[in-house]
Design a protein around this motif. Structure first.
Motif, PDB file in Angstrom:
ATOM      1  N   PRO A  73       0.647  -1.161   0.103  1.00 29.58           N
ATOM      2  CA  PRO A  73       0.112  -0.067  -0.010  1.00 29.58           C
ATOM      3  C   PRO A  73       0.838   1.392   0.181  1.00 29.58           C
ATOM      4  N   GLY A  74       0.451   2.346  -0.750  1.00 27.12           N
ATOM      5  CA  GLY A  74       1.051   3.388  -0.831  1.00 27.12           C
ATOM      6  C   GLY A  74       1.989   3.582  -1.918  1.00 27.12           C
ATOM      7  N   GLN A  75       2.540   2.544  -2.468  1.00 27.57           N
ATOM      8  CA  GLN A  75       3.395   2.783  -3.618  1.00 27.57           C
ATOM      9  C   GLN A  75       3.198   3.073  -4.935  1.00 27.57           C
ATOM     10  N   ARG A  76       4.179   3.798  -5.725  1.00 26.02           N
ATOM     11  CA  ARG A  76       3.664   4.437  -7.067  1.00 26.02           C
ATOM     12  C   ARG A  76       3.686   3.410  -8.005  1.00 26.02           C
TER      13      ARG A  76
ATOM     14  N   GLY B 172      -4.180  -1.020  -3.060  1.00 26.03           N
ATOM     15  CA  GLY B 172      -3.742   0.089  -2.129  1.00 26.03           C
ATOM     16  C   GLY B 172      -2.554   0.948  -2.798  1.00 26.03           C
TER      17      GLY B 172
ATOM     18  N   ALA C  85      -0.900   3.881  -4.277  1.00 23.25           N
ATOM     19  CA  ALA C  85      -1.175   5.265  -3.932  1.00 23.25           C
ATOM     20  C   ALA C  85      -1.348   6.159  -5.233  1.00 23.25           C
TER      21      ALA C  85
END
Length: 225
Positions: free
Chosen positions: A88-91, A110, A112
């Motif tokens: 989660p939060g990765q590009r 998840g 980002a």
């Protein structure tokens, strides 16, 4: 389900029993990652399947899309997502939007931000309509195999097989980043392999995984809009 929320369940997404049966069938075919199974339960594949083949959306089949593209079979999508190991939060940079199904799964898992590049304008437009607006989501018409992206990406997913890994995409990996693709077979009648590229402290490493059947991706101008 509204187009603004591709990860919510539409009225025609099937009953809880049908959803559970779909996930059970994936488990029986070797998909064990609970996060990916949960995402595939929540993102209805029939929303992204072509209308003429929607009744086959819950079977482990690749489905034809316009412009000669293909909607990859669910177990193959799952294998690639397992190898991607998205946190989660990765590009994420996605090459080959296709129907937008894998894009929706990346968001459900998840990510980002997801930048998805599609060679065919018609496929890109249809995927944007299915996915709807979303913070951090961009679906662009572009030749992803020749793109370097903008900055560095934590994860890069190539939805298809390539004869060799594009150097520009490897260069776009952030430190600790991971790229997943299908590597085309070299001989006639051969089956491609899953390939994973890692950018570690000591440089880039490459490893081959299970055999995969994926549609070949070729760089160049689209023959169809």
């Amino acid at each position: 389900m509204t187009s603004a929320d591709p990860t919510s369940l539409p009225d025609d997404a099937g009953s809880p029993v049908e959803n559970a049966a779909f996930v059970l069938a994936l488990r029986e075919r070797g998909v064990r990652d609970t996060g990916i199974l949960r995402a595939m339960e929540r993102v209805p594949r029939e929303r992204f399947a072509p209308a003429a083949h929607r009744e086959l959306a819950r079977r482990d089949l690749a489905l034809p899309l316009p412009c000669g593209a293909t909607m990859t079979a669910p177990t193959t999508v799952a294998a690639m997502l397992v190898a991607l190991n998205l946190a989660p939060g990765q590009r994420v940079l996605e090459i080959g939007t296709g129907s937008g199904y894998a894009t929706a799964l990346l968001l459900q898992l998840g990510a980002a931000a997801v930048t998805s590049l599609e060679l065919y304008a018609g496929l890109a437009a249809a995927a944007r309509e299915r996915l709807g607006p979303g913070e951090g989501l961009r679906v662009l018409r572009a030749d992803g195999l020749t793109a370097r992206g903008e900055g560095a990406y934590d994860r890069i997913l190539i939805n298809g097989s390539v004869p060799s890994l594009p150097e520009g995409l490897i260069a776009a990996l952030a430190p600790g980043g991971r790229l997943v693709a299908g590597l085309a077979a070299t001989g006639r009648g051969g089956i491609g392999r899953l390939v994973t590229v890692l950018r570690g402290e000591e440089g880039v490493s490459e490893s081959l995984g299970a055999p995969l059947r994926l549609v070949p991706l070729q760089p160049g101008r689209a023959a169809h809009a």
